[in-house]
Motif scaffolding. Sequence first.
Motif, PDB file in Angstrom:
ATOM      1  N   UNK A 170       1.022  -1.325   0.320  1.00 36.72           N
ATOM      2  CA  UNK A 170      -0.210   0.247  -0.064  1.00 36.72           C
ATOM      3  C   UNK A 170       0.774   0.982   0.232  1.00 36.72           C
ATOM      4  N   UNK A 171       0.434   2.162  -0.213  1.00 34.58           N
ATOM      5  CA  UNK A 171       1.381   3.680  -1.091  1.00 34.58           C
ATOM      6  C   UNK A 171       0.908   4.787  -0.827  1.00 34.58           C
ATOM      7  N   UNK A 172       1.167   5.611  -1.254  1.00 39.38           N
ATOM      8  CA  UNK A 172       0.735   7.393  -1.557  1.00 39.38           C
ATOM      9  C   UNK A 172       2.348   7.362  -2.389  1.00 39.38           C
ATOM     10  N   UNK A 173       1.514   7.592  -4.071  1.00 34.83           N
ATOM     11  CA  UNK A 173       3.218   7.977  -4.853  1.00 34.83           C
ATOM     12  C   UNK A 173       2.007   9.368  -5.437  1.00 34.83           C
ATOM     13  N   UNK A 174       1.647  10.266  -4.580  1.00 34.32           N
ATOM     14  CA  UNK A 174       1.429  11.537  -4.736  1.00 34.32           C
ATOM     15  C   UNK A 174       0.206  11.801  -6.027  1.00 34.32           C
ATOM     16  N   UNK A 208       7.260   8.356  -2.719  1.00 33.83           N
ATOM     17  CA  UNK A 208       6.840   7.251  -2.617  1.00 33.83           C
ATOM     18  C   UNK A 208       6.550   7.139  -1.199  1.00 33.83           C
ATOM     19  N   UNK A 209       5.423   6.899  -0.730  1.00 40.42           N
ATOM     20  CA  UNK A 209       5.000   6.525   0.609  1.00 40.42           C
ATOM     21  C   UNK A 209       4.575   4.938   0.926  1.00 40.42           C
ATOM     22  N   UNK A 210       5.562   4.364   1.190  1.00 39.83           N
ATOM     23  CA  UNK A 210       5.211   2.975   1.061  1.00 39.83           C
ATOM     24  C   UNK A 210       4.582   2.433   2.568  1.00 39.83           C
ATOM     25  N   UNK A 211       3.613   2.036   3.078  1.00 39.62           N
ATOM     26  CA  UNK A 211       3.387   1.294   4.116  1.00 39.62           C
ATOM     27  C   UNK A 211       2.881   0.433   4.232  1.00 39.62           C
ATOM     28  N   UNK A 212       3.551  -0.424   3.001  1.00 35.78           N
ATOM     29  CA  UNK A 212       4.303  -1.870   3.576  1.00 35.78           C
ATOM     30  C   UNK A 212       5.250  -2.351   4.443  1.00 35.78           C
ATOM     31  N   UNK A 213       6.463  -1.922   4.041  1.00 41.20           N
ATOM     32  CA  UNK A 213       7.239  -2.076   4.712  1.00 41.20           C
ATOM     33  C   UNK A 213       7.607  -1.745   5.851  1.00 41.20           C
ATOM     34  N   UNK A 214       8.698  -2.426   6.568  1.00 40.05           N
ATOM     35  CA  UNK A 214       8.913  -2.409   8.168  1.00 40.05           C
ATOM     36  C   UNK A 214       8.014  -2.690   9.121  1.00 40.05           C
ATOM     37  N   UNK A 215       7.343  -1.679  10.030  1.00 39.62           N
ATOM     38  CA  UNK A 215       6.358  -1.170  10.449  1.00 39.62           C
ATOM     39  C   UNK A 215       5.585  -0.034  10.431  1.00 39.62           C
TER      40      UNK A 215
END
Length: 353
Positions: A170-174, A208-215
């Motif tokens: 789930x990302x926020x690509x602008x 890019x704002x990746x909401x599914x990597x890390x925690x």
Amino acid sequence: MILSVLSAPGDPSGPTAFKDAQEQATNAASWVQQNWSTWLSIGLRILLIVVIAAVLRVAIRRAITKLIERMNRTAQAVDGTALGGLLVNVERRRQRSQAIGSVLRSVASFVILGTAALMILGTFQINLAPLLASAGVAGVAIGFGARNLVTDFLSGVFMILEDQYGVGDSIDAGVASGEVIEVGLRVTKLRGADGEIWYVRNGEVKRIGNLSQGWSTAGVDVTVRSDEDLTKVRETLTEVGLAMSKDEPWNETLWGPVDVLGLDSVLLDSMVVRLSAKTMPGKSLSVERELRWRIKQAFDEAGIRIVGRVPAQVGDEPTADPSAGVAAPSAYASSTSPQSLAASPLAPPNMSK
């Protein structure tokens, strides 16, 4: 006998034609005898170039394949561990490594075969300067005309190499946001919250704002009345967090304890207590909703009041008179009242007399 036949009467050109053919055959044999070494040298050189290019291409492609396999084995080794939980999963890394391997193999093949073709043309004593100049001008023209395509392609290559996002993230690509359903070298497909599909060119993505990597972090603000006991509020919230961390499936979703951070703000009629918890990527919203649900139930059992207008209890205050807010009737409302008669205008005098 052959000479007699060729020189038969009625064919005066026979001996001459034979001599010409014999002379041409002699010249051809002499030319072949003089140049066979040159042609053999050129042929061997071309064969050597082709063999070296083929061997070099196979060796480089195998080296790239082994490198990709080693990357996949490293991903499988960390899968299921604490480190693997913070990284992308094995399937995601496999897809990324395959994409990288495909790009590297294609680039290696293009460079090796292109260089071999130029060397073969040079073997035939062909002037490559005009060809290279024409190719350079054509490349500049194509690059200028298709600069957006080149930008998208290069952005896609670097995106794959840097592993910025992948399928399922789930990302926020602008320009758009949603779940990634397909990653290409030119276009990335996203599925929005309402089910729509966005086609985003890689060259248009500036951030890019990746909401599914890390925690992820789940944060909940609890607003209570200013006269509540803070110790009781903290104990209740701590018990809610401990109980939630032990229940299924939240014990796997929560990657850390639910911390009561303390007072976030204090006002005249309310106080805000903030809670925070580290969660699985993409699960922060569901954890926040569950926390609010459990906190409301726990507050009701503990008698802790939340901020809001308390309804008036029966018998606490006298019932208000409905007519108290109605103004008294005016004396001017009746046409026969003394005030109304005194305010009426005087009749004009009769001028007929």
